[in-house]
Design an enzyme around this catalytic site. Structure first.
Site, PDB file in Angstrom:
ATOM      1  N   TYR A  67     -26.965  31.076  39.635  1.00 34.34           N
ATOM      2  CA  TYR A  67     -26.198  31.516  39.202  1.00 34.34           C
ATOM      3  C   TYR A  67     -26.356  33.171  39.519  1.00 34.34           C
ATOM      4  O   TYR A  67     -25.568  33.914  38.999  1.00 34.34           O
ATOM      5  CB  TYR A  67     -25.850  30.591  38.490  1.00 34.34           C
ATOM      6  CG  TYR A  67     -24.632  29.306  38.509  1.00 34.34           C
ATOM      7  CD1 TYR A  67     -25.107  28.383  39.086  1.00 34.34           C
ATOM      8  CD2 TYR A  67     -22.840  29.810  38.856  1.00 34.34           C
ATOM      9  CE1 TYR A  67     -24.574  27.131  39.588  1.00 34.34           C
ATOM     10  CE2 TYR A  67     -22.908  29.083  39.315  1.00 34.34           C
ATOM     11  CZ  TYR A  67     -23.495  27.684  39.438  1.00 34.34           C
ATOM     12  OH  TYR A  67     -22.347  26.482  39.856  1.00 34.34           O
ATOM     13  N   ARG A  70     -25.921  34.978  42.361  1.00 35.80           N
ATOM     14  CA  ARG A  70     -24.483  35.391  42.465  1.00 35.80           C
ATOM     15  C   ARG A  70     -24.335  36.062  42.174  1.00 35.80           C
ATOM     16  O   ARG A  70     -22.684  37.470  41.892  1.00 35.80           O
ATOM     17  CB  ARG A  70     -24.047  33.567  42.437  1.00 35.80           C
ATOM     18  CG  ARG A  70     -24.497  32.931  43.582  1.00 35.80           C
ATOM     19  CD  ARG A  70     -23.479  31.090  43.724  1.00 35.80           C
ATOM     20  NE  ARG A  70     -22.178  31.107  43.576  1.00 35.80           N
ATOM     21  CZ  ARG A  70     -21.641  30.998  42.929  1.00 35.80           C
ATOM     22  NH1 ARG A  70     -21.746  29.142  42.719  1.00 35.80           N
ATOM     23  NH2 ARG A  70     -19.976  30.463  42.851  1.00 35.80           N
ATOM     24  N   ASP A 104     -15.884  35.282  40.047  1.00 34.66           N
ATOM     25  CA  ASP A 104     -16.757  37.092  40.912  1.00 34.66           C
ATOM     26  C   ASP A 104     -15.412  37.488  39.387  1.00 34.66           C
ATOM     27  O   ASP A 104     -14.313  36.603  38.921  1.00 34.66           O
ATOM     28  CB  ASP A 104     -16.518  37.867  41.692  1.00 34.66           C
ATOM     29  CG  ASP A 104     -15.319  37.021  42.306  1.00 34.66           C
ATOM     30  OD1 ASP A 104     -15.175  36.941  43.588  1.00 34.66           O
ATOM     31  OD2 ASP A 104     -14.255  37.365  41.930  1.00 34.66           O
ATOM     32  N   HIS A 119     -11.581  27.645  36.730  1.00 29.44           N
ATOM     33  CA  HIS A 119     -12.735  27.504  37.765  1.00 29.44           C
ATOM     34  C   HIS A 119     -14.008  28.383  35.959  1.00 29.44           C
ATOM     35  O   HIS A 119     -15.608  28.841  36.354  1.00 29.44           O
ATOM     36  CB  HIS A 119     -13.885  27.377  38.914  1.00 29.44           C
ATOM     37  CG  HIS A 119     -12.451  26.358  39.871  1.00 29.44           C
ATOM     38  ND1 HIS A 119     -13.048  26.490  40.936  1.00 29.44           N
ATOM     39  CD2 HIS A 119     -11.587  25.528  38.919  1.00 29.44           C
ATOM     40  CE1 HIS A 119     -11.997  26.048  41.424  1.00 29.44           C
ATOM     41  NE2 HIS A 119     -11.382  24.984  40.476  1.00 29.44           N
ATOM     42  N   CYS A 155     -30.671  30.126  23.541  1.00 28.32           N
ATOM     43  CA  CYS A 155     -29.154  31.007  22.849  1.00 28.32           C
ATOM     44  C   CYS A 155     -29.968  31.315  21.226  1.00 28.32           C
ATOM     45  O   CYS A 155     -31.480  30.562  21.399  1.00 28.32           O
ATOM     46  CB  CYS A 155     -28.861  29.079  22.466  1.00 28.32           C
ATOM     47  SG  CYS A 155     -27.567  29.551  20.971  1.00 28.32           S
ATOM     48  N   THR A 196      -8.271  30.194  50.361  1.00 24.64           N
ATOM     49  CA  THR A 196      -8.375  29.043  49.995  1.00 24.64           C
ATOM     50  C   THR A 196      -8.026  27.876  51.360  1.00 24.64           C
ATOM     51  O   THR A 196      -7.515  28.099  51.962  1.00 24.64           O
ATOM     52  CB  THR A 196      -7.835  28.804  48.171  1.00 24.64           C
ATOM     53  OG1 THR A 196      -8.473  27.253  48.062  1.00 24.64           O
ATOM     54  CG2 THR A 196      -6.650  28.806  48.510  1.00 24.64           C
ATOM     55  N   ASN A 221      -3.943  33.656  55.019  1.00 25.61           N
ATOM     56  CA  ASN A 221      -6.257  33.190  55.600  1.00 25.61           C
ATOM     57  C   ASN A 221      -6.167  33.010  57.297  1.00 25.61           C
ATOM     58  O   ASN A 221      -5.312  33.069  57.786  1.00 25.61           O
ATOM     59  CB  ASN A 221      -5.660  31.252  55.349  1.00 25.61           C
ATOM     60  CG  ASN A 221      -7.034  30.696  55.203  1.00 25.61           C
ATOM     61  OD1 ASN A 221      -8.605  31.206  56.438  1.00 25.61           O
ATOM     62  ND2 ASN A 221      -7.432  30.271  54.172  1.00 25.61           N
ATOM     63  N   PRO A 222      -7.460  33.385  57.401  1.00 31.20           N
ATOM     64  CA  PRO A 222      -7.285  34.022  58.823  1.00 31.20           C
ATOM     65  C   PRO A 222      -8.111  32.355  59.069  1.00 31.20           C
ATOM     66  O   PRO A 222      -7.793  32.375  60.564  1.00 31.20           O
ATOM     67  CB  PRO A 222      -8.774  33.791  59.326  1.00 31.20           C
ATOM     68  CG  PRO A 222      -9.702  33.997  57.542  1.00 31.20           C
ATOM     69  CD  PRO A 222      -9.060  33.311  56.182  1.00 31.20           C
ATOM     70  N   ALA A 239      -7.747  38.870  53.981  1.00 29.24           N
ATOM     71  CA  ALA A 239      -6.877  39.275  52.747  1.00 29.24           C
ATOM     72  C   ALA A 239      -6.943  40.757  52.764  1.00 29.24           C
ATOM     73  O   ALA A 239      -5.357  41.550  52.673  1.00 29.24           O
ATOM     74  CB  ALA A 239      -7.189  39.122  52.174  1.00 29.24           C
TER      75      ALA A 239
END
Ligand code: BV8
Ligand code: ZN
Length: 253
Positions: A67, A70, A104, A119, A155, A196, A221-222, A239
């Site tokens: 993560y 990313r 993102d 999400h 934390c 999507t 969408n392609p 897009a």
């Protein structure tokens, strides 16, 4: 690119437009879609295995490292013309609701507001135990985001491991966000489904609700998409190319 006049009229006259995006809208910003997001250290894993609470429990450093790589990739890139066209569309129609499956912040950085993140987000990690939000460094990466194991921070409040602020497979989506997305889908006149593959539920119900409520649904969408008939349209292409042309054809010509 030619657009059907009926489609342009429906977009121009829509009272409420929902834009529903997936990983494809960030592809032209260089963010690999979910299934391609596994390179290097993670190439031997199935994302479905890594994006789970069990994987984090089992190997927190592997999952946190994925993560973080990313997140660094997102910090090191910028929104593309697809994100900007969606932010621009919000100024051209009376009401627009943006629902994204993406984790993102490229929609926000392109100027979109009130984005419904079904999400969660890479940019809002929280304590895995007391859910206290954890502040991350926000500066872009110095070295390219490459794969390495990383121990998740602790934390400051209770000492438990910090986890990514995303919804993992098997976890519930934020209830209010999902509710808001479903009611916008039921109310809208037109829904643009951008980038999507529509395989992940319950998010994939959003365009289904719009269609069954009588809205026009337009896939961008392609890849060819299986269309349900009548009120479903497909604009084949990326897009970042199609959305600016669609806005120009609908509002500037
Ligand atoms: C839940 C955050 C239950 C993490 C993500 C069996 C059958 C049906 C359902 C299930 C099942 N078994 C399990 C389930 C439920 C499961 C599910 O749907 N599984 C699927 C895969 C079968 N769902 C869940 O677990 C959800 N939770 O159901 O909870 C529950 C109920 C009660 C109480 C407790 C629990 C939670 C799902 C959320 C998972 N988290 N993301 C992370 O990012 O790491 S989902 C993740 O994958 C992404 O967010 C994205 O939404 C999704 C899909 O990823 P991709 O395929 O990469 O992206 P996308 O689909 O957008 O595809 C890319 C598309 O873009 C392609 O079509 C491509 O052609 C196109 N494209 C490419 N370039 C471009 C482009 N388009 C335009 N322009 C371009 N340039
Ligand atoms: Zn805590």
């Amino acid at each position: 690119m030619q657009f059907d006049q009926t489609l342009l009229t429906r977009l121009r006259e829509a009272r409420h437009v929902v834009v529903f995006t997936g990983a494809g809208v960030s592809a032209e910003s260089g963010i690999a879609t979910f299934r391609d997001a596994l390179s290097g250290l993670w190439s031997r894993f199935d994302p479905m295995q890594l994006a789970t609470p069990e994987a984090f429990e089992d190997d927190p450093e592997l999952v946190w490292g994925w993560y973080e790589a990313r997140r660094m990739q997102v910090l090191g890139t910028s929104p593309n013309p697809g994100h900007s066209a969606i932010a621009e569309l919000a100024k051209r129609v009376p009401r627009l609701t943006l629902v994204t499956q993406n984790v993102d912040d490229l929609h926000e950085r392109a100027g979109s507001v009130d984005v419904l993140h079904l999400h969660g987000s890479l940019h809002q990690p929280r304590c895995s135990l007391c859910a206290e939000p954890f502040r991350m460094s926000a500066e872009p990466p110095t070295e390219p985001a490459e794969g390495r194991r990383l121990a998740p921070p602790r934390c400051e409040h209770c000492g438990a491991k910090v986890r990514p602020g995303v919804v993992w497979f098997g976890e519930s989506l934020p209830f209010d966000t999902l509710e808001a997305a479903f009611s916008a889908a039921a109310d809208c006149d037109l829904l643009l489904s951008v980038g999507t593959s529509g395989v992940v539920y319950p998010a994939a119900q959003v365009p289904e609700i719009a269609l069954s409520s009588g809205a026009t649904v337009v896939h961008i969408n392609p890849q060819p998409q299986a269309l349900g008939g009548g009120n479903e349209w497909l604009l084949t292409g990326a897009a970042g190319k199609v959305l600016p042309l669609l806005l120009q054809a609908a509002f500037d010509e």
